[in-house]
Design a protein around this motif. Structure first.
Motif, PDB file in Angstrom:
ATOM      1  N   LEU A  60    -106.710 -85.025 -49.193  1.00 39.68           N
ATOM      2  CA  LEU A  60    -108.195 -85.576 -49.066  1.00 39.68           C
ATOM      3  C   LEU A  60    -109.207 -85.546 -47.208  1.00 39.68           C
ATOM      4  O   LEU A  60    -109.200 -86.761 -47.502  1.00 39.68           O
ATOM      5  CB  LEU A  60    -108.098 -87.690 -49.379  1.00 39.68           C
ATOM      6  CG  LEU A  60    -107.076 -87.766 -50.859  1.00 39.68           C
ATOM      7  CD1 LEU A  60    -107.404 -89.270 -51.157  1.00 39.68           C
ATOM      8  CD2 LEU A  60    -108.335 -87.166 -51.809  1.00 39.68           C
ATOM      9  N   TRP A  61    -108.961 -84.168 -47.846  1.00 44.33           N
ATOM     10  CA  TRP A  61    -110.556 -84.409 -46.309  1.00 44.33           C
ATOM     11  C   TRP A  61    -109.321 -84.888 -44.929  1.00 44.33           C
ATOM     12  O   TRP A  61    -110.429 -85.295 -44.414  1.00 44.33           O
ATOM     13  CB  TRP A  61    -111.689 -84.725 -46.274  1.00 44.33           C
ATOM     14  CG  TRP A  61    -112.499 -85.194 -47.395  1.00 44.33           C
ATOM     15  CD1 TRP A  61    -112.048 -86.068 -49.009  1.00 44.33           C
ATOM     16  CD2 TRP A  61    -113.217 -83.979 -48.198  1.00 44.33           C
ATOM     17  NE1 TRP A  61    -112.966 -86.600 -49.417  1.00 44.33           N
ATOM     18  CE2 TRP A  61    -113.561 -84.939 -48.864  1.00 44.33           C
ATOM     19  CE3 TRP A  61    -113.546 -83.251 -47.510  1.00 44.33           C
ATOM     20  CZ2 TRP A  61    -114.858 -84.653 -50.101  1.00 44.33           C
ATOM     21  CZ3 TRP A  61    -114.992 -82.955 -48.399  1.00 44.33           C
ATOM     22  CH2 TRP A  61    -115.386 -83.717 -49.637  1.00 44.33           C
ATOM     23  N   CYS A  62    -108.338 -84.445 -44.814  1.00 43.42           N
ATOM     24  CA  CYS A  62    -107.822 -85.254 -43.539  1.00 43.42           C
ATOM     25  C   CYS A  62    -106.130 -84.697 -42.849  1.00 43.42           C
ATOM     26  O   CYS A  62    -106.417 -84.557 -42.231  1.00 43.42           O
ATOM     27  CB  CYS A  62    -107.020 -86.346 -44.437  1.00 43.42           C
ATOM     28  SG  CYS A  62    -105.849 -86.585 -46.107  1.00 43.42           S
ATOM     29  N   LEU A  63    -105.160 -83.555 -44.183  1.00 40.35           N
ATOM     30  CA  LEU A  63    -104.631 -83.231 -42.959  1.00 40.35           C
ATOM     31  C   LEU A  63    -104.706 -82.023 -42.614  1.00 40.35           C
ATOM     32  O   LEU A  63    -104.765 -80.608 -42.844  1.00 40.35           O
ATOM     33  CB  LEU A  63    -103.607 -82.354 -44.342  1.00 40.35           C
ATOM     34  CG  LEU A  63    -101.868 -82.467 -44.030  1.00 40.35           C
ATOM     35  CD1 LEU A  63    -101.210 -83.193 -44.400  1.00 40.35           C
ATOM     36  CD2 LEU A  63    -101.287 -81.319 -45.145  1.00 40.35           C
ATOM     37  N   SER A  64    -104.965 -82.246 -41.268  1.00 42.18           N
ATOM     38  CA  SER A  64    -105.858 -81.264 -40.756  1.00 42.18           C
ATOM     39  C   SER A  64    -105.359 -80.077 -40.408  1.00 42.18           C
ATOM     40  O   SER A  64    -104.930 -78.695 -39.918  1.00 42.18           O
ATOM     41  CB  SER A  64    -106.395 -81.537 -39.299  1.00 42.18           C
ATOM     42  OG  SER A  64    -107.188 -82.498 -39.755  1.00 42.18           O
ATOM     43  N   LEU A  65    -104.119 -80.348 -39.638  1.00 46.00           N
ATOM     44  CA  LEU A  65    -102.682 -79.327 -39.203  1.00 46.00           C
ATOM     45  C   LEU A  65    -101.564 -79.055 -40.257  1.00 46.00           C
ATOM     46  O   LEU A  65    -100.976 -77.740 -40.045  1.00 46.00           O
ATOM     47  CB  LEU A  65    -101.694 -79.757 -38.012  1.00 46.00           C
ATOM     48  CG  LEU A  65    -102.975 -80.116 -36.940  1.00 46.00           C
ATOM     49  CD1 LEU A  65    -102.022 -81.203 -35.718  1.00 46.00           C
ATOM     50  CD2 LEU A  65    -103.696 -79.207 -35.892  1.00 46.00           C
ATOM     51  N   GLY A  66    -101.765 -79.074 -41.701  1.00 45.43           N
ATOM     52  CA  GLY A  66    -100.949 -78.992 -42.465  1.00 45.43           C
ATOM     53  C   GLY A  66     -99.926 -79.259 -42.228  1.00 45.43           C
ATOM     54  O   GLY A  66     -99.538 -80.164 -42.063  1.00 45.43           O
ATOM     55  N   TYR A  67     -98.904 -78.738 -43.211  1.00 46.05           N
ATOM     56  CA  TYR A  67     -97.534 -78.966 -43.432  1.00 46.05           C
ATOM     57  C   TYR A  67     -96.845 -78.525 -42.356  1.00 46.05           C
ATOM     58  O   TYR A  67     -96.520 -77.540 -41.577  1.00 46.05           O
ATOM     59  CB  TYR A  67     -97.217 -79.144 -44.957  1.00 46.05           C
ATOM     60  CG  TYR A  67     -97.846 -79.938 -45.613  1.00 46.05           C
ATOM     61  CD1 TYR A  67     -97.690 -81.244 -45.874  1.00 46.05           C
ATOM     62  CD2 TYR A  67     -99.325 -79.197 -46.380  1.00 46.05           C
ATOM     63  CE1 TYR A  67     -98.817 -82.147 -46.523  1.00 46.05           C
ATOM     64  CE2 TYR A  67     -99.229 -79.997 -47.166  1.00 46.05           C
ATOM     65  CZ  TYR A  67     -99.290 -81.251 -47.717  1.00 46.05           C
ATOM     66  OH  TYR A  67    -100.503 -82.301 -48.754  1.00 46.05           O
ATOM     67  N   GLY A  68     -95.114 -79.174 -41.874  1.00 46.45           N
ATOM     68  CA  GLY A  68     -94.430 -79.188 -41.409  1.00 46.45           C
ATOM     69  C   GLY A  68     -94.753 -78.563 -39.816  1.00 46.45           C
ATOM     70  O   GLY A  68     -94.350 -78.164 -38.690  1.00 46.45           O
ATOM     71  N   GLN A  69     -95.500 -80.093 -39.084  1.00 44.40           N
ATOM     72  CA  GLN A  69     -95.604 -79.963 -37.678  1.00 44.40           C
ATOM     73  C   GLN A  69     -94.763 -80.621 -37.290  1.00 44.40           C
ATOM     74  O   GLN A  69     -95.047 -81.993 -37.143  1.00 44.40           O
ATOM     75  CB  GLN A  69     -97.341 -80.333 -37.574  1.00 44.40           C
ATOM     76  CG  GLN A  69     -98.269 -79.682 -37.998  1.00 44.40           C
ATOM     77  CD  GLN A  69     -98.803 -78.798 -37.147  1.00 44.40           C
ATOM     78  OE1 GLN A  69     -98.175 -78.946 -35.817  1.00 44.40           O
ATOM     79  NE2 GLN A  69     -99.051 -77.496 -37.571  1.00 44.40           N
ATOM     80  N   GLN A  70     -93.720 -80.232 -37.247  1.00 41.61           N
ATOM     81  CA  GLN A  70     -92.380 -80.622 -36.235  1.00 41.61           C
ATOM     82  C   GLN A  70     -92.673 -81.342 -35.175  1.00 41.61           C
ATOM     83  O   GLN A  70     -92.568 -82.155 -34.969  1.00 41.61           O
ATOM     84  CB  GLN A  70     -90.915 -79.704 -35.813  1.00 41.61           C
ATOM     85  CG  GLN A  70     -90.020 -80.022 -35.126  1.00 41.61           C
ATOM     86  CD  GLN A  70     -89.587 -80.717 -36.671  1.00 41.61           C
ATOM     87  OE1 GLN A  70     -89.793 -80.388 -37.990  1.00 41.61           O
ATOM     88  NE2 GLN A  70     -88.728 -81.960 -36.505  1.00 41.61           N
TER      89      GLN A  70
END
Ligand SMILES: Cc1ncc(COP(=O)(O)O)c(C=O)c1O
Length: 459
Positions: A60-70
């Motif tokens: 919802l316009w929010c996950l700016s850095l995408g998935y898997g940011q350890q």
């Protein structure tokens, strides 16, 4: 329990019928079920059947850095171990919130004095409205209660935030907006300009609409004006360059507070760290959420300038305490993740990346203006809207019952791309880490969806 046609054999799918899903036709959902997302990696999500999609809306316009940011996972884990919870009331504080507040004040796009924490964009806007009221009490002008915002604005869904919002579906059957929440024409030239009206005349007309409203209500009854620098959920509306200058002149003339709702636009989305910079605003308060933690945990931050803070500090002294409080304000785990998110934006030069990719991203969408369905392409940075129309010359919209936008995003989903339809505007808000080759893939999938939609409307 209702059987769900999409995933008749899946336990998890059946389970989704036990949820009241937001922004969903609740009755239809009992019949159809939905797509159940299981995992994410970079800009991709995978559903429980193993189908992969490009997440073209960053959730919802929010996950700016995408998935898997350890790094964000590590920050949360370490904070969970050290101090999973503390609060900020009664003169208590903690390091994660202090560090985050100091960093936010350092990067604020205009001079700001203090940070108020809450847990969502809605709470941030609700808090801004409450603080505006408190401010005017302190200034001995308690009659200043009314709020002005735009039709089609989206400021959230607590009662005050939903009242600030200008969306029919947030108000209908809820008995909203509350009295004193007023709405003006959105600065959308393509849709709201009169025939042969220049952009400059259009923004002058809107500014005069604002001034007329202020005068008819009484300037001494208006507390604040709320605006999204670029309107997101209302259809990605980018105001003409001359708009905010004229609006801000009027707000200053009548001494009305300006609140910038940067819940979508902050942290690089529009090609600058803040939409306030992109659109040349001078707000008294700025609401940030979503990208603040790259959505890894809920948190919002309201920046408050010295003018407002000095007044509310006086008022709290008079009353005894500042009586606005949430149990999870500045939650240490969320705050720690947010600080790490801000470090990643800086170290990975996310703003520079958005600036570099913007011409290709928006250019690829603008190339679609030659498509028979595309009436307007608008956007800044990695935020865009593509408006589909029945007739390009007259800008005639499709009959709403045809649900053309909805069909288009369903086709996109079929082709492995998640987008959002706002009426017949298709919105784009991919994770800021998206690469040029991933944009190419996204565009190819969208083009397929557009062609499918053209076929549908022609039949
Ligand atoms: C501009 C804007 N303001 C406020 C909100 C509300 O934020 P939340 O859903 O975190 O309460 C949103 C959510 O989409 C938004 O886009």
């Amino acid at each position: 329990m209702a059987t769900q046609k999409n995933h008749p054999n899946s336990y998890e799918a059946r389970d989704s019928a036990s949820i009241v899903h937001p922004l969903t036709n609740l009755k239809t959902h009992l019949e159809t079920g939905g797509v159940i997302i299981k995992e994410g990696d970079g800009i991709w999500v995978t559903d429980i059947d193993g189908k992969k999609y490009i997440e073209g809306m960053s959730g919802l316009w929010c996950l700016s850095l995408g998935y898997g940011q350890q790094r964000l996972v590590n920050a949360a884990t370490e904070q969970m171990q050290q101090l999973p919870y503390y609060h900020l009331t009664n003169h208590k504080s903690h390091t994660p919130a202090i560090e985050l507040a100091e960093k936010l004040l350092q990067i604020a796009p205009v001079p700001m004095s203090k940070i108020w924490f809450s847990n969502s964009g809605s709470e941030g806007n609700d808090s801004a409205a409450r603080i505006a009221w408190y401010y005017w009490h302190s200034m001995k002008q308690p009659k200043r209660r009314k709020m002005i915002s735009h039709l089609r604005a989206y400021h959230g869904n607590t009662i005050a935030a939903a009242s600030l919002s200008g969306m029919h579906y947030n108000h209908a059957s809820f008995g909203l907006p509350l009295d004193g929440f007023l709405h003006i024409t959105p600065p959308h030239y393509y849709r709201f300009a009169l025939e042969n009206e220049s952009e400059d005349d259009f923004t002058s007309r809107l500014a005069s609409e604002l001034e007329t409203l202020i005068n008819s209500e009484g300037a001494d009854t208006i507390a604040a004006f709320f605006t999204e620098p670029i309107m997101g959920s209302g259809g990605v509306i980018v105001p003409p360059d001359s708009y905010y200058g004229k609006i801000q002149t009027i707000l200053k003339k009548y001494d009305i507070l300006l609140v910038a709702d940067e819940v979508i636009t902050a942290f690089g989305r529009t090609g600058n760290m803040f939409g306030t910079t992109t659109m040349n605003l001078q707000p008294d308060m700025i609401v940030c959420a979503k990208g603040l933690s790259s959505a890894y945990l809920p948190i919002s931050a309201l920046m408050i300038n010295e003018r407002v803070f000095a007044a509310i500090a006086e008022q709290s002294d008079e009353i005894g305490v500042f009586g606005l409080t949430f149990t999870y304000s500045g939650h240490p785990v969320s705050a720690r993740v947010a600080s790490e998110t801000l470090r990643i934006y800086e170290e990975d030069k996310i703003v520079e990346h958005v600036q570099a990719l913007e011409p290709f991203f928006l250019g690829s969408l603008k190339a679609l203006l030659s498509h028979p369905l595309v009436g307007e392409v608008r956007g800044r940075g990695l935020l865009a809207g593509v408006e589909l129309v029945a007739d390009k010359d007259s800008k005639k919209a499709f009959d709403a019952n045809q649900q053309v936008g909805k069909y288009c995003v369903e086709r996109a989903e079929f082709h492995g791309l998640i987008l959002r339809a706002i009426g017949d505007t298709i919105s784009f808000c991919p994770p800021l880490i998206i690469t040029e080759s991933e944009v190419v893939l996204l565009m190819a999938r969208f083009k397929q969806a557009l062609d499918d939609t053209l076929e549908m409307v022609q039949n």
